[in-house]
Write an enzyme that holds these catalytic residues in place. Structure first.
Site, short mmCIF file in Angstrom:
data_model
loop_
_atom_site.label_atom_id
_atom_site.label_comp_id
_atom_site.label_asym_id
_atom_site.label_seq_id
_atom_site.Cartn_x
_atom_site.Cartn_y
_atom_site.Cartn_z
N SER A 43 3.41 -2.30 10.42
CA SER A 43 4.87 -2.31 10.64
C SER A 43 5.50 -3.66 10.32
CB SER A 43 5.20 -1.86 12.06
OG SER A 43 4.74 -0.54 12.26
N ASN B 114 0.86 -1.18 0.00
CA ASN B 114 0.00 0.00 0.00
C ASN B 114 0.90 1.23 0.00
OD1 ASN B 114 -1.83 2.03 0.47
ND2 ASN B 114 -2.36 1.38 2.55
N TRP B 115 1.01 1.86 -1.15
CA TRP B 115 1.94 3.01 -1.28
C TRP B 115 1.35 4.27 -0.65
CZ3 TRP B 115 4.09 2.79 -7.04
CH2 TRP B 115 4.74 1.55 -7.22
N LYS B 116 0.09 4.25 -0.30
CA LYS B 116 -0.60 5.42 0.27
C LYS B 116 -0.40 6.65 -0.63
CE LYS B 116 0.01 3.33 4.74
NZ LYS B 116 -0.06 3.48 6.19
N GLY C 122 2.81 -1.24 4.31
CA GLY C 122 2.81 0.19 4.01
C GLY C 122 4.22 0.68 3.76
#
Ligand code: PEP
Length: 251
Positions: A214, A9-11, A235
């Site tokens: 994390s 998830n590159w946000k 992430g």
């Protein structure tokens, strides 16, 4: 059959050029990843076409990070599930805690999003997870159960077969604090039982349940060794090709 998935998830990170470079680096180095591990990248909306092009001939699949709760029309700024499917997305992340926390996303808006994603052939990666205060109050099982019941229990068993669940304790997202293997396994097993009680053992056994929070190369191997953890939603560590590949390799 239950699949192993490692999804990034590159946000709201990277420019399009940086995202394409990252995708190309993944493609160039993913030979080291076991063949049965499905890699997925979820860049921002505006990157999807270019990143999709960069991963086109690879085994990496494309995901969006959200979709609209309406099929089309006068909804300024929104992106419909059909549009995502039309540019080659196979997955869409829905219900991420950042969307619940900062954009007021609730079960009421997630129900139509999940349905529209499924109707358009997208596989939702549906995120659930409790806040720190909820865990400290011993309420994490109830919170996660409600998130599943309210959004997924209206689906048919056939539709449920296309859902990927990501358990992401909010206190572990982007904080460097990871759930222990025992904490993660305990709640993954609980999620699988919740699915089994509603949809039956076969659907529950086949359901891919990812851990997120994390996750990094140093802890992925132990987490993925837990019997009910079928991979990760990653992430921060998905923004470095070497780390993301190391996580996928550790499976
Ligand atoms: C996420 O936001 O989905 C996530 C798991 O983030 P991070 O890996 O950075 O904790």
């Amino acid at each position: 059959m239950r699949r192993k998935i490692v999804a990034g998830n590159w946000k709201m990170n990277t420019t399009v050029a940086e995202g394409v470079a990252l995708a190309k680096e993944l493609v160039a180095n993913m030979g080291e990843v076991p063949a049965d591990v499905n890699m997925v990248v979820a860049p921002p909306f505006v990157h999807l076409t270019s990143v999709g092009e960069a991963i086109r001939d690879s085994k990496i699949a494309l995901s969006a990070q959200n979709c609209a709760d309406q099929p089309k029309g006068a909804f300024t700024g929104e992106v419909a599930a059909a549009m995502l499917a039309g540019i080659g997305c196979q997955y869409v992340i829905l219900g991420h805690s950042e969307r619940r926390q900062y954009y007021g996303e609730t079960s009421a808006t997630l129900v139509p999003k999940i349905k529209l994603a499924l109707e358009n052939g997208l596989q939702p990666i549906y995120c659930v997870g409790e806040m720190l205060s909820e865990r400290e109050a011993g309420n994490h099982f109830n919170v996660v159960k409600a998130q599943i019941e309210e959004v997924l229990f209206g689906l048919t068993a056939e539709q449920m077969g296309h859902i990927v669940i990501a358990y992401e304790p909010v206190w572990a997202i982007g904080t460097g604090v990871t759930a222990t293997n025992e904490q993660a396994q305990e709640i993954h097993a609980f999620i699988r039982k919740t699915i089994a009680d509603k949809f039956g053992a076969r659907i529950a056994d086949d359901c891919t349940i990812l851990y997120g929070g994390s996750c990094k190369p140093s802890n992925a191997k132990e987490l993925f060794a837990c019997p009910d953890i079928d991979g990760g939603l990653i992430g921060g560590a998905s923004l470095k090709a070497a780390d993301f590949i190391a996580i996928a390799q550790s499976y």
